[in-house]
Design an enzyme around this catalytic site. Sequence first.
Site, PDB file in Angstrom:
ATOM      1  N   GLU A 174       0.796  -1.227   0.000  1.00 23.66           N
ATOM      2  CA  GLU A 174       0.000   0.000   0.000  1.00 23.66           C
ATOM      3  C   GLU A 174       0.834   1.285   0.000  1.00 23.66           C
ATOM      4  OE1 GLU A 174      -3.098   0.016   2.926  1.00 23.66           O
ATOM      5  OE2 GLU A 174      -4.083  -1.730   2.043  1.00 23.66           O
ATOM      6  N   GLU A 357      -5.716  -8.291   0.589  1.00 20.38           N
ATOM      7  CA  GLU A 357      -6.360  -7.898   1.849  1.00 20.38           C
ATOM      8  C   GLU A 357      -7.803  -7.557   1.550  1.00 20.38           C
ATOM      9  OE1 GLU A 357      -4.613  -4.816   4.286  1.00 20.38           O
ATOM     10  OE2 GLU A 357      -2.588  -5.526   3.854  1.00 20.38           O
TER      11      GLU A 357
HETATM   12  C1  BGC Z   1      -3.193  -2.260   5.777  1.00 22.29           C
HETATM   13  C2  BGC Z   1      -3.254  -3.089   7.042  1.00 22.29           C
HETATM   14  C3  BGC Z   1      -4.388  -2.579   7.921  1.00 22.29           C
HETATM   15  C4  BGC Z   1      -5.689  -2.769   7.188  1.00 22.29           C
HETATM   16  C5  BGC Z   1      -6.921  -2.310   7.952  1.00 22.29           C
HETATM   17  C6  BGC Z   1      -4.539  -1.896   5.210  1.00 22.29           C
HETATM   18  O1  BGC Z   1      -4.547  -0.547   4.908  1.00 22.29           O
HETATM   19  O2  BGC Z   1      -2.336  -2.833   4.843  1.00 22.29           O
HETATM   20  O3  BGC Z   1      -2.013  -3.024   7.670  1.00 22.29           O
HETATM   21  O4  BGC Z   1      -4.404  -3.172   9.180  1.00 22.29           O
HETATM   22  O5  BGC Z   1      -5.667  -2.078   5.975  1.00 22.29           O
HETATM   23  O6  BGC Z   1      -6.887  -0.944   8.202  1.00 22.29           O
END
Ligand code: BGC
Length: 451
Positions: A174, A357
């Site tokens: 990110e 993610e």
């Molecule tokens: C990040 C994580 C974070 C998740 C939830 C992403 O932006 O890569 O490290 O915990 O989102 O906020």
Amino acid sequence: MSENQEISAKLAGAFGPDFVWGVSTASYQIEGGVNEDGRGKSIWDEFSHTPGKTLNGDTGDVACDHFHRYGEDFKLMKDLGVDAYRFSISWPRIQPDGVKVEPRGLDFYDRLVDSMLENGIEPSATVFHWDSPQALEMNGGWENRDIVGRFAEYSRLVGERLSDRVSRWFTLNEMVVFTLLGHGIGIHAPGKALGFDALNVAWNQLLAHGESVKALRAAGAKEVGLANNHCEVRPIDDSAEAKSAAELYDLIYNWVFLDPILKGEWPLAGFIDPNIQDGDLATISTPIDFLGVNSYNPAFVGAPAEGDELPFDLDVFPEGYEKNDFGWPIVPDGFTKMLVGLKERYGNALPPIYITENGGAFNEVPGADGRIHDQRRIDYTDAHLGALLDAMNAGVDVRGYFHWSFMDNFEWAEGYSKRFGLTYLDYETQQRTPKDSFDWYRRVIASQKNR
Ligand code: BGC
């Protein structure tokens, strides 16, 4: 009732046996052990120990104590039935001052990767998930182009040590969030509020990505890509002002990072230009094997009010959407549109995608029966996997899905107040308890493998 009936008919078996199922975490959010084996200080140690920067002054000093408990965690992951685990490497464990090499740091990740493999889990490593050595920050950090060479050297070190066993590599996590929150408005480490000058930080990360791809490949890496955050951008209303604010935000959020990598072009040319040197775009656009996409919800954008510093208003939450405990709206079709939008913009230049993610903050705690009934996480994930299938049916090539996160952990500026895990963490006792969503996710995976 067979186990499959408990997951929706749309998901059961629909992804096929080769689709990769995984979970994600990041080093500073779970490891703890900050003073073990010669680890140096990271920008997140510095930031979280600065009063007022994180909720309740929480730090990652102990976090989930994964540094000492990874064996237990990988056994749980094996029970979950995932194919792969996306973890990140802590740069200051490998180079405590950003330069000198700490062999005990490399040994730790060696053991970690071996333990994953012993449990039948494919290691998927992120080289950088925001915890750069504080010593490099003192030298200008990501504003100083010097960090690009340092990052290439760090990539070479971990690549040479682990490439024989790591299935897929993600260079940086990110870049967009590290740029905007860490350097644009300063609510994440290193806490710099540079406004649009933060685009130099974006540029240095893009270059570091390109150099890292080359270094990892030279070290024998099998598959290399990155993990970036993308979202569908929606104007809050039909006004021309909201639409043009949304277009600008889309450019800055989504395309500033992918256009240089996938098209070799800087999309803000003539509007805002970072310090671009000859050959930079060729380095940045070094071919990648896949694109990792992190995505949670769309961005709703309004026109700026008079006197606003930014040319868009992001504080506009539309009515009519459920929200998670972070206040993020739950909009599954935004997930489909974001993916289809990537395909529309890049066509055949878009490499295969892994969702690296996706998940949500749902803060359910143990009930009287000791179980964590996090039906909201199940509903969110069910809807987003359905939306993912819609995108795949529309022609987007998606090869895997990594849920964020395997377990509750240190949620950056929000400390321990937001729970994203399939596994509940009691931070007092370090006890891990699989939530209802854990069992549900296990069944989703099992249904694809005909288990
Ligand atoms: C990040 C994580 C974070 C998740 C939830 C992403 O932006 O890569 O490290 O915990 O989102 O906020």
